[in-house]
Every structure is written in structure tokens, then in C-alpha cells.
Write a protein that holds these residues in place. Sequence first.
Motif, short mmCIF file in Angstrom:
data_model
loop_
_atom_site.label_atom_id
_atom_site.label_comp_id
_atom_site.label_asym_id
_atom_site.label_seq_id
_atom_site.Cartn_x
_atom_site.Cartn_y
_atom_site.Cartn_z
N ALA A 6 100.16 83.24 28.43
CA ALA A 6 99.10 82.98 27.32
C ALA A 6 99.68 82.07 26.33
O ALA A 6 100.93 82.28 25.99
CB ALA A 6 98.64 84.24 26.59
N ARG A 8 98.99 79.31 22.96
CA ARG A 8 98.26 78.94 21.59
C ARG A 8 98.30 77.43 21.51
O ARG A 8 99.51 77.03 21.31
CB ARG A 8 98.63 79.63 20.71
CG ARG A 8 98.22 81.38 20.78
CD ARG A 8 98.49 81.88 19.16
NE ARG A 8 97.63 83.27 19.46
CZ ARG A 8 96.73 83.67 18.95
NH1 ARG A 8 95.76 82.95 18.31
NH2 ARG A 8 96.44 85.09 18.94
N ASP A 64 93.07 80.11 19.05
CA ASP A 64 92.59 80.37 20.44
C ASP A 64 93.72 80.71 21.28
O ASP A 64 94.89 80.30 21.04
CB ASP A 64 92.04 79.13 21.25
CG ASP A 64 90.71 78.68 20.77
OD1 ASP A 64 89.95 79.40 20.42
OD2 ASP A 64 90.50 77.39 20.65
N THR A 65 93.61 81.56 22.08
CA THR A 65 94.59 82.04 23.24
C THR A 65 94.05 81.56 24.66
O THR A 65 93.00 81.89 24.90
CB THR A 65 94.82 83.68 23.24
OG1 THR A 65 95.07 83.84 21.83
CG2 THR A 65 95.77 84.00 24.11
N PRO A 67 94.73 82.01 28.30
CA PRO A 67 95.54 82.69 29.21
C PRO A 67 95.48 82.06 30.55
O PRO A 67 94.49 81.46 31.25
CB PRO A 67 94.61 84.13 29.52
CG PRO A 67 93.43 83.62 29.00
CD PRO A 67 93.21 82.63 28.21
N ALA A 105 94.38 92.49 25.41
CA ALA A 105 93.86 91.19 25.12
C ALA A 105 92.18 91.08 24.66
O ALA A 105 91.80 90.27 23.97
CB ALA A 105 94.07 90.34 26.28
#
Length: 137
Positions: A6, A8, A64-65, A67, A105
Motif C-alpha cells: 500500500a 500513500r 489516500d491509500t 493498495p 484496511a
Amino acid sequence: IEARLAFRPTRAATMHAMCMWFECLFEGPGVPTVMLSTAPEAPPTHWHQAVWFLGQECQVDPTDTIPCHVVMEADGADSRTYSVELALDDGSGSGEEEEEQEEEAAAEAGRALAEGHLSAEGERLRRLVEQQHASTS
């Protein structure tokens, strides 16, 4: 080698692609450790970075993440050649550990959205990834 990662974003931007490079440590008893790096700031080698285009742009910001799922396999005919696949990932998978990670998550994304920390575009990206995963399952 297979991994769920993941990322950022470091700033708000339009994301078109994801880039990858590697660093490899060569260690042995009685010899100095040597690092081979293909990072953009490292001295050039015959190895290079890789770029995966997303197919459509999306707006991201540091809250935001993103993945993804990465699979790297050695070529059977040439052990120095690798195939690398990268896909945006909704965090789902098989196995107990993956299920726990998915639940964590989802809980984190839910908290972030409830607290207003996930941008509307970040939420759109999350839904896009879920749709992509559903269409390939």
C-alpha cells in the motif's frame, strides 16, 4: 515473490501510472556488503525502472491509500529475466492473514472516510479498484 503493498501519495496530484525499482543487497562473510539499486537517484545500471500505466487517470492526495498486488517470477529459460505484474488491489485475497488485513484496511478506510480524511477522489479510486477486482474475479 508475491506481495500486497500500500502506498500513500506524497502530494495531491493526477495519477497516471505507478513506477517500480529495486534495491538488492549482496552480503557474504568477510566481504563488504554491496547494494545494487535501480532507484532514480542511484547511479545508472543496465537494469532500469518499470512503469505500469493505469489505463485511466485518477486524482489522489496524501490522505489516500493505494493498495496493490505485485507478483515477480523468474523466467524458466533465463534465471536473470523476470516477469513482474502489478495490479491495483482492493486488499481482498485468500487466507486468514489476508482476510485480517482486508478487515483492518476496510476499518481504517471507514474511519478515514467518517472523519473526512479520505478525499472524494480517494473514495472514487477505492470504488474503482473494488469494481476492477469484481470484474476480474
